[in-house]
Design an enzyme around this catalytic site. Structure first.
Site, mmCIF file in Angstrom:
data_model
loop_
_atom_site.group_PDB
_atom_site.id
_atom_site.type_symbol
_atom_site.label_atom_id
_atom_site.label_comp_id
_atom_site.label_asym_id
_atom_site.label_seq_id
_atom_site.Cartn_x
_atom_site.Cartn_y
_atom_site.Cartn_z
ATOM 1 N N HIS A 462 0.836 -1.206 0.000
ATOM 2 C CA HIS A 462 0.000 0.000 0.000
ATOM 3 C C HIS A 462 0.871 1.257 0.000
ATOM 4 C CE1 HIS A 462 -3.491 2.562 1.175
ATOM 5 N NE2 HIS A 462 -2.536 3.267 1.773
ATOM 6 N N GLU A 463 1.782 1.342 0.938
ATOM 7 C CA GLU A 463 2.610 2.551 1.028
ATOM 8 C C GLU A 463 3.507 2.704 -0.198
ATOM 9 O OE1 GLU A 463 2.027 4.848 3.050
ATOM 10 O OE2 GLU A 463 0.627 3.699 4.279
ATOM 11 N N HIS A 466 1.850 4.707 -2.838
ATOM 12 C CA HIS A 466 2.079 6.144 -2.701
ATOM 13 C C HIS A 466 3.456 6.522 -3.258
ATOM 14 C CE1 HIS A 466 -1.476 7.067 -0.422
ATOM 15 N NE2 HIS A 466 -1.168 6.277 0.592
ATOM 16 N N HIS A 469 3.427 6.754 -6.941
ATOM 17 C CA HIS A 469 2.793 8.005 -7.358
ATOM 18 C C HIS A 469 3.828 9.137 -7.323
ATOM 19 C CE1 HIS A 469 -1.305 10.346 -7.073
ATOM 20 N NE2 HIS A 469 -0.689 10.525 -8.223
#
Length: 674
Positions: A462-463, A466, A469
């Site tokens: 999940h992290e 980020h 991105h």
């Protein structure tokens, strides 16, 4: 005083020279940085030439580079590797920074110039990222209060300064109380169920504090991952009660009065800006648009989620032979998971060694999808010896940026997991991104492997979403770099990246025994795959309870907020009114340790996780329809969504990517809410 922040770093990718930074460097750099930017903004505001994109908006983007350099480093460390002295300095500079930001955003001269450029945008032929820069700046300044009269601005500035102090105090209280409430265990028999790796980590945590025995440190959220394994019911209850009591014990770290003051000030500020409540201010600048739109989504999920949770509790109670309480849920769930799917978390851990998960899972998927390559750079150093630095290049070996990973928990690190930039990508400055992922995995004893639980594997993926991105986005202006998007969209890429955790090709590549190298047995793999949707009543309910609690606090008018004096009573009533007060399923974050909303920038915005999940679930189905771990699919996703950062309206970008608006059906199917 000369400081390491005075000029751009000469290290690769402008990585800050962390080893040169000392505590005494920060305050002079902050003071100089604020003075420098204020002079730059004053020159823009008093420019006698007619306002243009270049002499107003671009000039504003160019301002404040010294302040940016010191801020990125300081706030990275204050979250991840802090100290009492650093916390004291944060309390000192936070109101100064709030006042500095207000001096810029509330500058009538600057606001008039921005509005003039906006009014003339069509005639000037502005489009694309240039036009969005003008529009976003005008909107943000308006919502910040730039249109208020002098008296209104004076009160607004005072509110913002006090809020900056209060949110810092809330976070510090939470960190201190979380550390104080770590559960000390002296009888090894109480630890039955924990594997050797977990026991080793607990013993190491105790030794670090000069204690005998074992110490169970608390995560940011309610409960603890080890509750799934601990067979001792009394110890499970101790851990859960310690978690729930944070910030409400009547000691020097009590957050109740701090929280109430934050809520009252936010409500007052909203009315000063012409809004009925703080949630209305926040959503006005998000893709949701209004609190009513948020309530529409959340409320539509409550009934099915709560009913599922009640059914799940009944099943778990039958499984263990007693009425399941909050501290029993994870333990009973693991027993049931083993019976239904042969998926035992303890049995999985030897196959989830952290370094292999990182290289053969997280990096492997990113290479297959986006053509990225990762090479560790031991010659480059982070802010702590545990921080690892990786150089990221594309398939043509062109530089992309740096990725820093800070995996382990420590007393100076706040709870939870997050990504933040240290250097923002910007064509305007010719900079490439440097991003950090922080997790809170228990550090094993020296020489022992770091074995993860399934939840930690999902958190890492999940992290890293980020981080992707931040690494992939290519924008001209730093305002739009990486994750600088509307807050209720920011979780979308990270949630999409979670799909690769159990994707067969990826899972088979990383899920191997840390000693033998053998692949995870088919029954465990099958259990992971077949258990999709398992325990979703609990997961959805605890999340919705927190999201609705966040909304309840921030939909109060100033008069209503002033009337609230009992935090616990308000919380109980808010959950009951929402129909989400489910026995044995406390909110994922209770008010006094809800860092997301009272110190973490997610105020009235915690709904964004499930708001983004509507897009995420729809996108996951798109990937499945387009070959899954497919380079062409990854290229389209990277180009049309990750790559634009905040330079384009996110819903418009999604619509172009998907060919239509997102549909809620995939989310309902995923969470068993149809």
């Amino acid at each position: 005083m000369t400081t390491p922040f005075d000029a751009p770093s000469t290290l690769p990718y402008a990585l800050p020279p962390f080893e040169e930074v000392r505590l005494e460097h920060y305050r002079p750099a902050f003071d100089a940085g604020m003075a420098e930017q204020r002079a730059e903004v004053d020159a823009i505001a008093t420019n006698p030439d007619a306002p243009t994109l270049e002499n107003t908006l671009v000039a504003l983007e160019r301002s404040g580079q010294l302040l940016a350099r010191v801020s990125y480093v300081f706030f990275t460390l204050s979250s991840a590797d802090s100290s009492p002295e650093l916390h004291d300095l944060e309390a000192e500079v936070s109101p100064l920074l709030a006042a500095h930001r207000d001096a810029i955003t509330l500058d009538s001269r600057l606001y008039d110039r921005v509005r003039a450029v906006l009014d003339g945008a069509e005639a000037a032929g502005l489009e694309g990222e240039d036009l969005r820069l003008v529009q976003r700046t005008a909107t943000e300044m308006t919502l910040a209060g730039a249109g208020l009269d002098d008296a209104g601005k004076e009160r607004l500035t005072a509110i913002n300064q006090e809020l900056s102090t209060l949110t810092t105090t809330f976070e510090r209280n939470l960190l201190e109380d979380t550390n104080d409430l770590a559960v000390h265990v002296t009888d090894e028999a109480s630890l039955i169920g924990l594997d050797d790796g977990a026991k080793s980590a607990a013993a190491g945590a105790a030794a670090d504090r000069g204690l005998d025995g074992w110490l169970i440190s608390l995560p940011l959220y309610t409960g603890h991952p080890w509750l799934a394994s601990l067979a001792d019911r009394d110890l499970r209850e101790r851990v859960m009660r310690a978690s729930l009591s944070r910030g409400r014990r009547g000691n020097e770290h009590d957050n109740r009065e701090v929280l109430l003051r934050i809520v009252r000030l936010r409500a007052e500020r909203a009315e000063l800006l012409g809004f009925p409540n703080h949630a209305a201010v926040v959503t006005a600048d998000e893709t949701a648009g209004t609190p009513e739109a948020v309530d529409g989504l959340l409320s539509s999920l409550v009934g099915a989620a709560a009913a599922n949770a009640d059914d799940e509790r009944a099943v778990r109670s039958r499984t263990v032979g007693f009425d399941v309480e909050a501290w029993d849920w994870a333990y009973a769930t693991e027993i049931l998971r083993g019976e239904q799917f042969a998926a035992d978390s303890t049995a999985m851990r030897p196959y989830l060694e952290a370094d292999r998960v990182l290289h053969d899972g997280v990096f492997f998927a990113a290479t297959a999808l986006y053509g990225l390559k990762f090479a560790e750079r031991p010659d480059l150093h982070g802010y702590n010896a545990d921080v690892r630095v990786f150089e990221v290049t594309d398939e043509d070996d062109a530089p992309v940026g740096l990725y820093l990973l800070d995996l382990y928990t420590r007393d100076g690190k706040r709870g939870g997991a997050w990504m933040n930039p240290v250097v923002e990508q910007s064509a305007l400055f010719g900079t490439l991104p440097v991003v950090v992922n922080n997790l809170n995995v228990a550090k094993p004893a020296a020489g022992s492997p770091t074995l993860l639980i399934q939840d930690e594997v999902e958190t890492l993926f999940h992290e890293f979403g980020h981080a992707l991105h931040g690494l992939i986005a290519r924008t001209t202006y730093p305002r739009f770099s990486g994750t600088n998007v509307e807050r209720d969209f920011v979780e979308f890429p990270s949630q999409v990246n979670e799909m690769w955790v159990s994707w067969p090709e990826v899972l088979a590549n990383y899920a191997k025994h840390h000693e033998t190298g053998e692949s995870m047995p088919p029954e465990l793999v099958l259990g992971l795959s077949d258990s999709a949707g398992f325990n979703e009543g609990f997961s959805t309910t605890e999340y919705l309870a927190a999201a609705l609690l966040d909304q309840a606090w921030h939909r109060l008018s100033a008069a209503e907020a002033a009337a609230v004096t009992d935090v616990e009573a308000f919380e109980r009533q808010a959950l009951a009114d929402a129909g989400i007060d489910v026995v044995a399923v406390p909110p994922r974050y209770s008010s006094t340790y809800f860092a997301h909303t009272f110190s973490g920038g997610y105020d009235a915005g915690y709904y964004g996780y499930i708001w983004s999940e509507v897009l995420d679930a729809d996108t996951v189905e798109w990937f499945r329809d387009h070959g899954g771990l497919d380079r062409a699919a990854g290229r389209r996703f990277a180009t049309m969504l990750l790559g634009v950062g905040g330079s384009k309206d996110p819903i418009e970008a999604f619509r172009e990517f998907r060919g239509r608006d997102a549909e809620v059906g995939p989310l309902l199917r995923r969470r068993g809410l149809e």
